[in-house]
Every structure is written in C-alpha cells, then in structure tokens.
Design an enzyme around this catalytic site. Structure first.
Site, PDB file in Angstrom:
ATOM      1  N   ARG A  13     -29.699 -42.098 -25.335  1.00  0.00           N
ATOM      2  CA  ARG A  13     -30.652 -42.664 -24.370  1.00  0.00           C
ATOM      3  C   ARG A  13     -31.770 -43.319 -25.162  1.00  0.00           C
ATOM      4  NH1 ARG A  13     -32.043 -36.589 -22.483  1.00  0.00           N
ATOM      5  NH2 ARG A  13     -33.631 -36.158 -24.056  1.00  0.00           N
TER       6      ARG A  13
ATOM      7  N   GLY B 106      21.467 -36.610  28.117  1.00  0.00           N
ATOM      8  CA  GLY B 106      21.147 -35.397  28.860  1.00  0.00           C
ATOM      9  C   GLY B 106      21.391 -34.124  28.061  1.00  0.00           C
TER      10      GLY B 106
ATOM     11  N   ASN C 286     -21.356 -25.391 -18.129  1.00  0.00           N
ATOM     12  CA  ASN C 286     -22.374 -25.726 -17.133  1.00  0.00           C
ATOM     13  C   ASN C 286     -22.407 -27.238 -16.959  1.00  0.00           C
ATOM     14  OD1 ASN C 286     -24.892 -24.751 -15.543  1.00  0.00           O
ATOM     15  ND2 ASN C 286     -25.501 -26.600 -16.637  1.00  0.00           N
TER      16      ASN C 286
ATOM     17  N   ARG D  37       7.563 -39.036  28.752  1.00  0.00           N
ATOM     18  CA  ARG D  37       6.311 -38.721  29.429  1.00  0.00           C
ATOM     19  C   ARG D  37       5.155 -38.450  28.463  1.00  0.00           C
ATOM     20  NH1 ARG D  37       9.483 -34.340  32.923  1.00  0.00           N
ATOM     21  NH2 ARG D  37      10.880 -34.610  31.137  1.00  0.00           N
TER      22      ARG D  37
ATOM     23  N   TYR E 274     -19.762 -35.859  -9.347  1.00  0.00           N
ATOM     24  CA  TYR E 274     -18.385 -36.252  -9.093  1.00  0.00           C
ATOM     25  C   TYR E 274     -17.549 -35.855 -10.310  1.00  0.00           C
ATOM     26  CZ  TYR E 274     -14.042 -38.677  -8.785  1.00  0.00           C
ATOM     27  OH  TYR E 274     -12.696 -38.917  -8.768  1.00  0.00           O
TER      28      TYR E 274
ATOM     29  N   ARG F   1     -11.132 -32.341  -3.189  1.00  0.00           N
ATOM     30  CA  ARG F   1      -9.969 -33.155  -2.833  1.00  0.00           C
ATOM     31  C   ARG F   1      -8.727 -32.627  -3.545  1.00  0.00           C
ATOM     32  NH1 ARG F   1     -12.064 -38.575  -4.717  1.00  0.00           N
ATOM     33  NH2 ARG F   1      -9.929 -39.182  -4.264  1.00  0.00           N
TER      34      ARG F   1
ATOM     35  N   ASN G 253      13.390 -23.160  36.106  1.00  0.00           N
ATOM     36  CA  ASN G 253      14.238 -22.936  34.938  1.00  0.00           C
ATOM     37  C   ASN G 253      13.426 -23.175  33.677  1.00  0.00           C
ATOM     38  OD1 ASN G 253      16.365 -22.950  33.052  1.00  0.00           O
ATOM     39  ND2 ASN G 253      16.800 -25.119  33.444  1.00  0.00           N
TER      40      ASN G 253
ATOM     41  N   ASP H  82      11.286 -28.012  23.454  1.00  0.00           N
ATOM     42  CA  ASP H  82       9.915 -28.284  23.894  1.00  0.00           C
ATOM     43  C   ASP H  82       9.277 -27.106  24.633  1.00  0.00           C
ATOM     44  OD1 ASP H  82      11.381 -28.415  26.243  1.00  0.00           O
ATOM     45  OD2 ASP H  82      10.541 -30.327  26.923  1.00  0.00           O
TER      46      ASP H  82
END
Ligand code: UD1
Ligand code: MG
Length: 518
Positions: free
Chosen positions: A477, A106, A414, A8, A403, A370, A206, A135
């Site tokens: 740079r 059963g 830092n 069910r 990231y 994560r 029951n 259950d």
C-alpha cells in the site's frame, strides 16, 4: 399410473412432476408401493416420460447411493440445480419396472401397458396387484395395509378404497346396491362426467387405490370399452366387470378423507402441500425438534433434523438437507441440499445451498453460502459474507463483509473484514489457497491464483498478487502522509476566506509524519 398430462393443472410441467413438499408427486406413490411389496413396482409413464424417468432413476440411485452422516458427506458430485434424491426407505435394491404408455387413453389403458411390461419381465399374471394413482400423495402406508388386509380377508377379486367427501365433484362416484342394512354392495364406479344427476349427488368417491387379483385383472382389461364421455379406457370399469361375473368386490372407506385427495388442479396441489407439511412438522416435533412457530416452519419431505435442534419462525429446509442435533436456526434462513453437523448456530436471514457445515460452526446473520461451501468445525462466518466453492478450515473465521470464492482456507485462519478473493478475470476462475494460521488484515484483495503460506500475516489494505512464503508479512500500500493544518486551511477557504486566497491542494502543506507501512 403416472402417464397423464394433468390438463386441469394448466401447466407446462407434467402433473406427477409437480413437487409436493419438495418431492416430485409421483415419488409418493412409488415409495409407498415399494414399502408395501418385495415383488417389484411398475410405473406407467407417458406424458413427459423422459423427465419422469430421470426422477425415478434419481430415486433408485438415491436408495443405493448416499447415506447421510452429519458433516462427513462430500459436497462434490452435487450438480447445480439437481433435484434431491428421496432417501432409501428400506435397504433393499430398487426394482422399478417402467411401462410406457405412448398415448394416454385412460387409466385402464395405462394398466394394460403395465400388464405387457410385467408379462415381459415376469411372464406371469398370478398374484395380487396394488394399483395406485400417481396423483394421491396423501395416501398413507397404514391405510393401504388395511386395504390389503380387507382384500385378503374378504377373498375379493377387487377391493377399492373410497372416501366420503363434502364436495365429490371431479371424482368417480361409488354406486352401491339399494338394499337395506350395511354394508351395501358396490355395483360400479361412475365417473363425474358420466354420472346422472342422482349419481352426482353421491358423496362416496373412488380414491383411485385398487387391490386386484391378477388372474381376473389381466383378462378383464381386454373387456374394457372406451364407451364414455371421455372415450377412454377406464380402469374403474373393472369393478362392474367383477360384479357382473359374480366375483367379490370389497370396499374400504378411508377414515381420514384427506388421504383420498387427488391432485388435479393447483388448488388441490396447495391442499396436498398443506397437509404434507403439517405431517412433516408433527413428525419432527415428535422426534424431539423444537419448532417455535410450527406453522411457519417450511420443511421438505426429504429433510432431516436432529434431536434438540431449535427452529425459530420462518425457517426453510429445502431438498435433501440434513441438520444435526442441538443446532439453533434463527428466522428467515433458507437451507437447501446441505448437511449441517451438531451444535451449529445459524443466525437470522442466511441462505445456504449445497454446502456442508461441520460441528459447532456458526453462520450469519445475513450470510450467503453458495454451492460448494464447507465450514470446518468451530469455523465462523459472520454478517454479509458470501462464500462459493470455498473451504474454511477448522476454527477459521471470516466475521464480516467478505467475498470468498474458489478458495481453500486452512485451520485457524483469520479473514479480516472486507477481504475479497478476486477469483475471476472475466474469462476464467482461479483458486486462492490460504494455509493454516494465516492472518489476513482487513480490506485485503487476493488476486487469484495465489497462495499465502502457513502462518503469514497480510497487512490491512493489501492487494496480494504474488504467492506469500510461510511466516512472512505481506504488505502493499502507498506510504501515508499527514499534512498538519491542511484541513483548517481548507475549511477557511470553503467559508469564503481572504479575497484571492488559493484553494489548498493535497500537495501543499508541511508533511510532519510519514511512516512506511504500519
Ligand atoms: C381417477 C379415477 C376416479 C377417481 C380419481 C381419484 C379413472 C377413470 N378415474 O380420476 O374414479 O375418483 O382418479 O383421484 O380412473 N393416468 C395415466 N394414463 C392415462 C390417464 C391417467 O397414467 O391415460 C394416470 C395419471 O397420471 C394419474 C392417474 O392415472 O396419476 C389418474 O388420472 P387422472 O386423470 O388424474 O384421473 P381422475 O380424473 O382424477
Ligand atoms: Mg386425478
């Protein structure tokens, strides 16, 4: 009894594996049984038995393995997607006996399989047996203890738990003798599909919780006949067998009918979830946790929360999560299988999975930790920072837009805004090591594998491709050139300008200022 398919539910997942408040349903019955006896617990498995067994093994391992202490549990060893262990309710070793029911014929047939397993393991039937459906997750220890007491006091052969419900459909009905005065003797249990119209109208059902004398049970099982609509061996028929033999049958009506809920459908699953979550919230509030909006606090059964911690609306604590004392967790944050120390502040909208946050760390808003993220004491992770398999040392800060993956970052480092560890070359992952007291300027990329030595400074906008020795400046740079007047010329040209006037190019114009680095 946990062998049934659960038709069910209309699910690919076996019914007893469906989680209720994050814990597979079967474990509610197993844990309850283990709390009630030192004699051992047998679990009947069948449909998706291998998966049920994995859950039971995890449960058994959880009870002998990790004990949680805030901030000190290693994150390593947690596998991706691993389901949480239910923690050891008592400090006794688990003694779960598995009985396999290959064909599910059963509940009576299920108990026959348990009988074989018990006889093989213990060689005897004597004693009192508590039989639980897999259950009925809302059943409480207090109720079952009362049931066991009734069984003992009334010296019954069978004692059953019943409930009076508004809508008895789907449940077995308790059929009592037509006699004046209370209590009327229980005669039998009739299953919903086998019930006559007057029997269907009975609202006493029951619950599926039985206390049975072993000597009677073990031979009564042989008398069960699958003579019913479902052609199954019904355990419930042992009630009539006892009555027919003149043995005592007792029944106890549960005070709170919710406890008797059997989960057969998704709607019943949702009801169970609602009630369990309410109980969990009540338990933590009683233990000194503030829930500003209890109805929206989503706390799994195996989560733990320390005293004086405050949860704002819509906080989710999933799986085996442990939160320390005096923490503040703001709205829309979800924490899964993680350990959080004392005095930690987690701002709005953070997602934290398989991670560890030590005392007084602070996170968010909008941070994503994560699996394998570790924040040392007083460490800070700010907005739009993603971390994975990365340790941020004590007092270190990554306040904005970064990231950090596969990195070991030392004490008081830092991490400037926009820093990225380039950990992946398309094939493999590499590690970045940043030693204590390093200053990483904004918009730095660290192309792993790479190591930045203690106390060094990385200039903003640098791409690090080689190791940096301690106490150094690393800068990479291009030299800056300022061309004075260039912008006004360009504006004039865009506005039409003199006929034939040429568009200014960046190569033209007088360079009046040129500096190396900063
Ligand atoms: C059962 C009872 C019913 C009771 C209801 C309470 C029987 C015949 N009926 O009905 O009187 O009102 O519980 O919730 O017992 N299982 C097995 N092997 C099997 C069949 C079932 O292990 O062959 C397990 C299931 O996994 C489940 C439990 O037994 O955990 C009960 O089975 P389920 O099919 O849910 O029985 P119900 O129809 O709910
Ligand atoms: Mg059921």
């Amino acid at each position: 009894m946990a062998a049934g398919l659960g038709k069910r539910m209309r699910s690919k997942l076996g019914k007893v594996l469906h989680p209720v408040a994050g814990r597979p349903m079967v474990l509610y019955a197993v844990e309850l049984a283990e709390r009630l006896t030192d004699e051992g617990v047998a679990v009947v498995i069948g449909h998706q038995g291998d998966r049920v067994k994995v859950v039971l093994d995890g449960y058994a391992a959880g009870r002998t393995g990790s004990t949680t202490s805030h901030g000190s549990r290693p994150v390593a060893g947690r596998e991706k997607g691993m389901t949480a262990h239910v923690k050891n309710p008592a400090s006794k070793p688990s003694s779960i006996l598995i009985a396999e029911q290959k064909q599910q014929l059963g509940t009576g047939h299920a108990v026959m399989q348990a009988r074989s397993a018990i006889l093989r393991a213990r060689g005897r039937a004597a004693g009192t047996y508590l039989i639980l459906n897999g259950d009925t997750p809302l059943l409480t220890e207090a109720t079952v203890r009362r049931l066991l007491k009734v069984h003992e006091e009334e010296k019954a052969a069978v004692t059953i738990l019943t409930a009076i419900v508004e809508d008895p459909s789907g449940y077995g009905r308790i059929i009592r003798a037509h006699m004046e005065g209370e209590p009327r003797q229980v005669l039998k249990i009739v299953e919903d599909r086998d019930a006559t119209v007057p029997e269907s109208a009975v609202r006493e059902i029951n619950v599926g919780t039985y206390v049975v004398d072993g000597a009677f049970l073990f031979q009564a099982l042989d008398q069960l006949q699958p003579k019913n609509v479902q052609q199954e061996y019904y355990l419930t028929d042992v009630v009539k067998l006892a009555v027919d033999r003149g043995l005592g049958v007792s029944a106890m009506i549960v005070t709170d009918a919710d406890e008797g809920l059997g989960v057969n459908s998704r709607q019943q699953l949702a009801m169970a979830e609602r009630v369990i979550r309410e109980r969990i919230r009540a338990r933590w509030m009683d233990a000194g946790v503030t829930l500003h909006d209890p109805a929206t606090a989503w706390i799994d059964a195996d989560a733990h929360i320390g005293q004086d911690t405050v949860l704002y609306p819509h906080v989710t604590l999933d799986g085996d999560t442990s939160i320390g004392e005096d923490c503040v967790i703001r709205s829309h944050t979800r924490i899964t299988n993680s350990t959080v120390g004392d005095g930690v502040i987690i701002q709005d909208s953070c997602v934290i999975t398989d991670s560890r946050l030590e005392d007084r760390a602070s996170v968010g808003p909008f941070a994503h930790l994560r699996p394998g993220s570790v924040l040392g004491r007083n460490a800070k992770v700010g907005n739009f920072v993603e971390m994975k398999k990365t340790e941020l040392g004590e007092g270190a800060k990554a306040s904005h837009l970064s990231y950090l993956g596969d990195a070991r970052i030392g004490r008081d480092v830092n991490i400037g805004a926009g820093t990225i560890t380039c950990n992946y070359d398309g094939y493999r992952k590499f590690e970045t090591i940043i030693e204590d007291e390093v200053f990483i300027g904004s918009d730095t990329q660290l192309v792993a594998p790479v190591k930045v030595g203690r106390g060094s400074v990385i200039a903003a906008g640098t791409t690090i491709t080689q190791d940096v020795p301690p106490n150094s400046l690393a800068i990479s740079r291009t030299v800056q050139a300022n061309r004075v007047g260039w912008a006004s010329k360009r504006r004039a040209w865009l506005a039409g300008g003199e006929p034939g006037e040429r568009r200014p190019t960046s190569g033209k114009g007088q360079v009046v200022s040129q500096r190396k680095g900063n």
